[in-house]
Design an enzyme around this catalytic site. Sequence first.
Site: not given
Length: 458
Positions: A198, A435
């Site tokens: 990169e 949850h």
Amino acid sequence: MSETVYDLVILGGGSGGYAAALRGAQLGMKVALIEGDKVGGTCLHRGCIPTKALLHAAETADAVKESAQFGVLSEYQGIDMGAVNKYREGVISRLYKGLQGLIKSRKVDLITGWGRLTAKDTVTVNGQEIKGKNIVLASGSYSRSLPNLPIEGRVITSEQALQLDWVPQRAVILGGGVIGVEFASVWASFGCEVTIIEGFDHLVPNEDETVSKALERAFRKRGIKFHTGTRFQSVTQDDSGVHVTCEDGTEVDGDLMLVAVGRGPATANLGYEEAGLNMDRGFVLTNERLHTGVGNIYAVGDIVPGLQLAHRGFAHGIFVAEEIAGLNPREVVDAEIPRVTYCEPEICSVGLSRRQAEEKYGKDKVKVAEYNLAGNGKSQILNTTGFITLISVEDGPIVGFNAFGARVSELVGEGQLMVSWEAFPEDLAALVHGHPTQNEAIGEAAMVLAGKPLHAHN
């Protein structure tokens, strides 16, 4: 057909083109959709969908390898690429059939052939002139390479990578952006030794730096090698593989090299310049309403400067159809478009990064809340690390959202809502999240921003 004047003539049947066709027909327009290959374009046939199918196969491979820690006894015996490709093609085929059915049911005239803009109101295809009161250019993009780097032999792009019927033992990936890290993730899960090269200082350089650093840590842990701040110089290939040399002297060998340096606009030799359109490095320039400034010609998707994402193309296509119909739709703003990278761990973001927010509003006006997924029940169950980051302006709305961790791509919808609707931390913190879900980590981060952290340190 040449005598028909359509309300809408669309050049290109990818994400932007077919979305414009379907919405235009829904609004009562007579629509012609011109496509030389298959409707669905790169996204469906050579991009998003097949890549994500491979990533799901890779996730399954990892789940088998790691199953013992969950009390499940299994044996990993390797990858059957023939079966993986059959699964991938099955996914594409079902979606393609569904899309064909939609186009037919909306009575869109699908014209198969490679079209070319030949006048301000005309696309010529198969020797026929298709005239439209409005023209939409949606010719998409192609896999770019570097100057003097031909795609041949063992040097391939994502299109060839998706068709491989074997798993490389060693792969070199040129480019650490979205496409590069996704293939790195797949091949590493399949047992390949991967090295990324990169040129920028970090992997996924368009993401917030905290996200880039987190991905680099995760990739190191997975054994994925990378050289950042390293510019490619040359590659040679022989029967043993590829031999890559970088400007700093780094040398890497592999069975093949994947060139993943981005995508370019597919606009060459389509008559755009001759029609007088304003172009910049192959991109079609438009105003914020996606009008080109010439006749009734609009442009959408990857040929318009900005994010090259299928869902941006969809949004553009719908917008233009509604604009032509006189509905005055809301503009598509790039900053509000979700960005997702489906490597493992996953990355998603919407809005401004921390640096961008500080540049826009001033460092002293920006508040950042980071909630670590270590405190999230569902993330513990999934055995993932990561975080949710919310960025807000002092006494103002949330302007940025980042998430890093397994399966966090599913959280980006709420990220888009909070940024696009300019939610205040106090409003988001008051919402009840289910949850145990990873989704509730967003609520926890909002509570931090609102000054009332529950499961996080103040």
